[in-house]
Design an enzyme around this catalytic site. Sequence first.
Site, PDB file in Angstrom:
ATOM      1  CE1 TYR A  41      32.723 -80.320  84.022  1.00  0.00           C
ATOM      2  CE2 TYR A  41      32.027 -82.360  82.965  1.00  0.00           C
ATOM      3  CZ  TYR A  41      32.238 -81.612  84.109  1.00  0.00           C
ATOM      4  OH  TYR A  41      31.969 -82.157  85.339  1.00  0.00           O
ATOM      5  CG  ASP A  85      33.105 -89.204  95.942  1.00  0.00           C
ATOM      6  OD1 ASP A  85      32.274 -90.022  95.535  1.00  0.00           O
ATOM      7  OD2 ASP A  85      33.317 -88.102  95.396  1.00  0.00           O
ATOM      8  CE  LYS A  94      30.095 -90.713  88.291  1.00  0.00           C
ATOM      9  NZ  LYS A  94      29.745 -90.004  87.071  1.00  0.00           N
TER      10      LYS A  94
HETATM   11  C1  LIG Z   1      33.887 -89.609  92.486  1.00  0.00           C
HETATM   12  C2  LIG Z   1      32.771 -88.681  92.074  1.00  0.00           C
HETATM   13  N1  LIG Z   1      32.188 -87.915  92.994  1.00  0.00           N
HETATM   14  C3  LIG Z   1      31.165 -87.089  92.679  1.00  0.00           C
HETATM   15  C4  LIG Z   1      30.711 -86.979  91.385  1.00  0.00           C
HETATM   16  C5  LIG Z   1      29.594 -86.042  91.054  1.00  0.00           C
HETATM   17  O1  LIG Z   1      28.436 -86.734  90.753  1.00  0.00           O
HETATM   18  P1  LIG Z   1      27.259 -86.029  89.919  1.00  0.00           P
HETATM   19  O2  LIG Z   1      27.787 -85.830  88.539  1.00  0.00           O
HETATM   20  O3  LIG Z   1      26.130 -87.014  89.990  1.00  0.00           O
HETATM   21  O4  LIG Z   1      26.945 -84.747  90.602  1.00  0.00           O
HETATM   22  C6  LIG Z   1      31.307 -87.749  90.390  1.00  0.00           C
HETATM   23  C7  LIG Z   1      30.872 -87.639  88.987  1.00  0.00           C
HETATM   24  O5  LIG Z   1      31.553 -87.994  88.059  1.00  0.00           O
HETATM   25  C8  LIG Z   1      32.375 -88.618  90.735  1.00  0.00           C
HETATM   26  O6  LIG Z   1      33.003 -89.375  89.809  1.00  0.00           O
END
Ligand SMILES: Cc1ncc(COP(=O)(O)O)c(C=O)c1O
Length: 423
Positions: A16, A244, A273
């Site tokens: 970013y 998610d 993560k």
């Molecule tokens: C809730 C959520 N979903 C998806 C993602 C995307 O994950 P990545 O950065 O490993 O692609 C993130 C990343 O911050 C997230 O916080």
Amino acid sequence: MSLDHQFDKKHLWHPYTSMSEPLPCYGVESAEQCLLTLESGEKLIDGMSSWWACLFGYNVPELNAAAKNQIDKMAHVMFGGLTHQPAIELGKKLVSMTPKHLEKVFLCDSGSVAVEVSLKMALQYWHAKGTPKSQFLTIRNGYHGDTFGAMSVTDPEGAMHDLYHRFLPEQIFAPQPSICFHEQWNSDSLLEITELVINNKSNIAAIILEPIVQGAGGMYFYHPEYLKGVRALCDEYDLLLIADEIATGFGRTGKLFACEHADINPDIICVGKSLTGGYMSLAATLTTEHIARTISDGKAGVFMHGPTFMGNPLACAVANASLDKLMNMNWQQSVKQIEQWLQQYLSPCHTLSTVKSVRVLGAIGVVQLNEAVDVAVVQKKFVELGVWIRPFGKLVYVMPPYIITEAQLKQLCDAIYQVVTPS
Ligand SMILES: Cc1ncc(COP(=O)(O)O)c(C=O)c1O
């Protein structure tokens, strides 16, 4: 050794960030437990867990050993037509840890890809049933990743949907849940999403949301009854629910998975993560026997996804060691303790005129300001105070490793107080 910052600035794109006017970067030489050692020799207490991932801090002996042990056997083999012990062991662990009925595991490379996989599973499910649907419903201020499907269900302003106009699929957005985690529940909070479901139900493949904690879209904690209500809506109108849990999974909110706050089971879950204790990129999407069977019995007969590094043995081995470590420590006690310290040490911020609100849930502490910060200026101040905290917009937050000490956490919170105090 000093780093070639000139090269970094000129050639390496950071997240970013502009390439012509990049924000300053600090060189890290090494990291151990909750401390990052900069190339200058300064040590910073880590308040970020490297974007929510490093549950046990850095240079963790058990995770190092798992990586070393696995790399001498095989770093990688393709998952098409081959399988291996680290993936099987991880599959077993995920099936037993995640909410009930999630028993079919798709191992993938990153959180964003896990979200893409979840969206594809939902679309393929309805296609296989002979009633194709093409949209998703989600809530404003969410964040699900930076790939196109994930971006399409991320908050339209946060993900700059205008920039990708006509390329991004159009989804349906309900307002952000109006009632916070600790507030008095009022079922009116579900009226708008209910109306959107009723008006669009024939074309909604699934509702996707971050359960309880909206992370990168605003560090907001909403009421568990809202999540319960969304589950009930999905049941009533025959929609799938995708949780998610990429940011919330593995204890961060005080429950192993945030869905447990509302005692609900999603149809599809995404984790990532901290799955590898923050060591390397690995994520997973899990679904039910029913959805997997429907997809597999459908016209396509297969699920159409298969990344090169699917089920990477090295990442799976580290994930296994990380999940063992988590389950063998009293993580509930550690997270509860961090929650109490955050409440105690962030509370002075309540009195500051620059501060709009202070909120804490599990091992997440957030100070929301009235005005957006200048990241470069604020970052420099934090580094001078010996801490690593990276704010965004109006949000200054900490999400420390579970092994942080009281003194370290106090230093993080004191630094926030100092930096956000009006000059
Ligand atoms: C809730 C959520 N979903 C998806 C993602 C995307 O994950 P990545 O950065 O490993 O692609 C993130 C990343 O911050 C997230 O916080």
